[in-house]
Design a protein around this motif. Structure first.
Motif, short mmCIF file in Angstrom:
data_model
loop_
_atom_site.label_atom_id
_atom_site.label_comp_id
_atom_site.label_asym_id
_atom_site.label_seq_id
_atom_site.Cartn_x
_atom_site.Cartn_y
_atom_site.Cartn_z
N PRO A 1 -13.37 0.95 45.01
CA PRO A 1 -14.18 0.18 44.04
C PRO A 1 -14.59 0.96 42.80
N GLU A 2 -14.68 2.26 42.91
CA GLU A 2 -15.12 3.06 41.77
C GLU A 2 -13.97 3.50 40.87
N ARG A 3 -12.76 3.02 41.16
CA ARG A 3 -11.59 3.45 40.40
C ARG A 3 -11.73 3.05 38.93
N GLU A 4 -11.43 4.00 38.04
CA GLU A 4 -11.43 3.76 36.60
C GLU A 4 -10.11 4.25 36.02
N LYS B 1 -1.48 -2.65 28.01
CA LYS B 1 -1.09 -3.67 28.98
C LYS B 1 -1.72 -3.40 30.34
N ALA B 2 -1.63 -2.15 30.78
CA ALA B 2 -2.20 -1.80 32.09
C ALA B 2 -3.72 -1.93 32.08
N LEU B 3 -4.35 -1.49 30.97
CA LEU B 3 -5.81 -1.61 30.88
C LEU B 3 -6.24 -3.07 30.93
N SER B 4 -5.51 -3.92 30.20
CA SER B 4 -5.84 -5.34 30.20
C SER B 4 -5.69 -5.95 31.59
N ALA B 5 -4.61 -5.62 32.27
CA ALA B 5 -4.40 -6.14 33.61
C ALA B 5 -5.48 -5.65 34.57
N PHE B 6 -5.90 -4.42 34.41
CA PHE B 6 -6.95 -3.86 35.27
C PHE B 6 -8.27 -4.58 35.05
N GLN B 7 -8.62 -4.85 33.78
CA GLN B 7 -9.87 -5.54 33.48
C GLN B 7 -9.84 -6.97 34.01
N VAL B 8 -8.69 -7.64 33.91
CA VAL B 8 -8.58 -8.99 34.45
C VAL B 8 -8.75 -8.95 35.97
N ALA B 9 -8.19 -7.94 36.60
CA ALA B 9 -8.32 -7.81 38.05
C ALA B 9 -9.78 -7.68 38.46
N LEU B 10 -10.56 -6.95 37.68
CA LEU B 10 -11.97 -6.78 38.00
C LEU B 10 -12.72 -8.10 37.98
N VAL C 1 -21.87 -5.54 38.92
CA VAL C 1 -21.22 -6.53 39.78
C VAL C 1 -20.18 -7.26 38.94
N THR C 2 -18.98 -7.46 39.48
CA THR C 2 -17.85 -7.94 38.69
C THR C 2 -17.80 -9.46 38.57
#
Length: 345
Positions: A93-96, A105-114, A143-144
């Motif tokens: 959960p603490e992964r950044e 692209k990867a950052l955007s996908a990661f933020q959407v996943a959150l 909290v996400t």
């Protein structure tokens, strides 16, 4: 030119994964990692998926899903990248992701996943020192998803005690005074600050252990003086006066005048001689008294000033004694976060 740009973009995808490659022990996952570093995303994908069917540590499983997320991002399969990153966050959960070393692209996908999963991240408890009832412990978390979040503390002799309950999304800040329902400070000991979020059938919780210790509150010293004020001498020596000499001259003149009056009578010159001796003695006595240092006299103004100053110091010491009585009944709390042993669920 286009090939160089593509190569640079690929390397920005490789770096976050490569940082953890040394800790990967599974041979299949290492092969997937190597294929990804060789920019062969299509080969890296099935190998990484195959590694997930093998026995992996939690760290390796998160890295496998992270590898899939970066590979899918490189192939513009954003939805699949989001699904992969969701698994990464559920495991860690603490992964950044480092924005300076990760492609947009990867950052955007990661933020959407959150935003598509319920997790509590970045739980922090401040290390503080304060007097019970006069301070609070800062608690922060993120909290996400919008959810009902309950924060409680458990352990020691308190069992489980609710600190806060709210509907939240994003960053939340709480201040806990560390007091029992009775108003007394919580006993010293080791506790867990637990944050639980619930939305529908989904729930997630995480915790942060802390240690609370008690100490005595410093008392105030009694005063012997007030700042800026000092006692004044209660006696003073008056200045020298010529009054004794003046009186001696007056008395000697009177003596000489009386002697002169008597000299016209039967006493004659012997009376004048005796009168001169007396006058001389009076003048000498007056001169001696004039030269003598005056005796100290009470300084009434200073005596009154010192009396008022003593009253002020006594009144202040009475207040200090009352304050110290109150302080001896207080408790100084010291709060220190302890290392966390696991993630959330």
């Amino acid at each position: 030119m286009h090939r160089s740009t593509a190569l640079l973009a690929a390397l920005t995808l490789v770096l976050p994964v490569a940082a953890g490659a040394q800790s990967v022990q599974n041979a299949t996952l290492r092969r997937a990692q190597q294929a990804f570093e060789n920019l062969d995303y299509r080969q890296a994908l099935p190998i990484a998926q195959s590694s997930l069917r093998e026995r992996l540590t939690g760290f390796e499983r998160a890295r496998a899903y992270e590898l899939l997320g970066f590979a899918y991002s490189g192939l513009d399969s954003i939805l699949k990248a989001v699904d992969a990153f969701k698994q990464v966050v559920l495991i860690e959960p603490e992964r950044e992701l480092d924005p300076n070393r990760t492609s947009p692209k990867a950052l955007s996908a990661f933020q959407v996943a959150l935003t598509q999963i319920l997790v509590i991240r970045q739980l922090r408890v401040d290390s503080v020192n304060f007097i019970g009832g006069q301070g609070a412990i800062g608690i922060r978390y993120t909290v996400t998803q919008p959810s009902r979040v309950v924060t409680r503390v458990s352990g020691g002799t308190v069992g489980s005690m609710r600190i806060d309950s709210t509907v939240a999304n994003g960053q939340v800040n709480i201040r806990w005074p560390a007091r029992m329902p009775s108003g007394d400070p919580v006993p010293a000991g080791t506790y867990n600050v637990v944050v639980e979020a619930t939305v529908g059938q989904n729930s997630f919780s995480t915790s942060q252990p802390i240690r609370i210790t008690h100490g005595a509150v410093d008392t105030l010293p009694h005063l012997t003086s007030l700042p800026g004020y000092t006692y004044l001498p209660e006696t003073e020596v008056p200045p020298k006066s010529w009054r004794p000499m003046g009186l001696a001259l007056v008395y000697s003149g009177i003596a000489l005048a009386g002697t002169a009056a008597l000299s016209h009578g039967d006493l004659g010159s012997s009376s004048m001689r005796e009168g001169g001796i007396i006058s001389g003695g009076i003048v000498l006595a007056g001169f001696v008294m004039t030269l003598k240092k005056p005796a100290p006299q009470p300084a009434q103004g200073n005596i009154l000033y010192n009396s008022l100053l003593r009253e002020q110091i006594a009144r202040r010491n009475t207040e200090i004694a009352q304050e110290n009585t109150r302080r001896r009944q207080q408790v100084a709390l010291s709060v220190v976060p302890l290392p966390r042993t696991g993630g959330g669920r």
